[in-house]
Design an enzyme around this catalytic site. Sequence first.
Site, PDB file in Angstrom:
ATOM      1  NE  ARG A  48      62.412  11.974   4.646  1.00  0.00           N
ATOM      2  CZ  ARG A  48      61.119  12.217   4.374  1.00  0.00           C
ATOM      3  NH1 ARG A  48      60.707  12.256   3.118  1.00  0.00           N
ATOM      4  NH2 ARG A  48      60.256  12.427   5.340  1.00  0.00           N
ATOM      5  CE1 TYR A 100      77.857  -1.947 -10.661  1.00  0.00           C
ATOM      6  CE2 TYR A 100      75.765  -0.849 -10.231  1.00  0.00           C
ATOM      7  CZ  TYR A 100      76.884  -1.523  -9.773  1.00  0.00           C
ATOM      8  OH  TYR A 100      77.026  -1.780  -8.429  1.00  0.00           O
ATOM      9  CG  ASP A 173      76.192   5.035 -15.646  1.00  0.00           C
ATOM     10  OD1 ASP A 173      77.137   5.792 -15.325  1.00  0.00           O
ATOM     11  OD2 ASP A 173      75.977   3.939 -15.085  1.00  0.00           O
ATOM     12  CE  LYS A 198      81.621   2.191  -8.675  1.00  0.00           C
ATOM     13  NZ  LYS A 198      80.226   2.336  -8.287  1.00  0.00           N
TER      14      LYS A 198
END
Length: 378
Positions: A48, A100, A173, A198
């Site tokens: 992690r 978005y 972004d 994407k």
Amino acid sequence: MTKPETLSAQALGWIEEKTRAVAPPLHLSSTFERDPDNRYRSGRNYARADNPAFDQPERLLAALENGEAAMLFSSGMAAATAVMLSLAPGDHVVAPRVMYWSFRNWLMNFARGWGLDVELVDMTDPGALRRAMRPGRTKLVWVETPANPLWDIVDIAAAAEVAHEASARLAVDSTVATPVFTRPLVLGADLVMHSATKYLNGHSDLVAGALVTKAIDEPWRRISAVRTQGGGILGSFESWLLLRGMRTLFPRVRTAAANAQALADNLLGNENVAQVLYPGLPGFKGHDIAARQMKGGFGAMMSIRVRGGEKAAIAAAARVKLFKRATSLGGVESLVEHRASVEGPDTPCPADLLRLSVGIEDVNDLLEDLTEALRPGG
């Protein structure tokens, strides 16, 4: 200097030392053994916090974006929200009206409820952004360009200037532009976000997110702590898949963008299309800015407004044969979606709009498919 295309195709050229494997091994361990003296000389203790599966894709993405470091996340939303959660309640954040939809909803609901002062502005207007700034209180300006699903173009360099004048940071972004066409850090941004689901991956087979920073500074360390403590990490196999996807990033994205440009040019004259929204069209608002900051192409995302309104748009989407009626974007296959149905009553998206994620198929096949689907009763 080695070109980005080469870095991407060779995944930095790393070779696994013991076996001399060209493809990297898959690191699945979640934990790592201590040395007899209780130290961790390997530099790793728990996945992690530090997973060897992250090393190569993070280093590659940082190189492609001209950044100092990168971090992988379990999704684009995990990456974007980590930036916000690294801020303090009461901090002022400026974000775009067109962006978005899921992240916009998160900002308007969770982030505001948690204590961030979120303000939405028209990011295509530098004056509106400047008026929104509150020196001393504004800590972050969030930009998305091209902005989903209307493909608004934001001048990154101008936004960076406004943000920095107020001692705020600029995050971009750049999911749609990708490092193939735009490098926001070079234009003045402090942070770049990708929904790696994407184009970075490009095969519609994983969910992932990423951040790249211009500098390893205190804000970056806070974001890193959010990832480690919140646990929004990417799995080892997904990290491996993402690296595999990035090796074909440049030819995939360039082919898809060329297809999108050709479709946009042809659909301009279609009697069943009321408007084509694509930054590569000279008549598109923001085209001049896009031409300046997007080098070599305008991306593979576009939208069309169907003549006849919402019912005609939904009917056209139902008639496609090659385009797949599915959400998401950035895969090798072409997708179509009626966005207003997804986003609901508060959407800035017109009801007659279809969003197209253009893939790498033969462009004439795609054009024929759309032309037939758009024809009433076709």
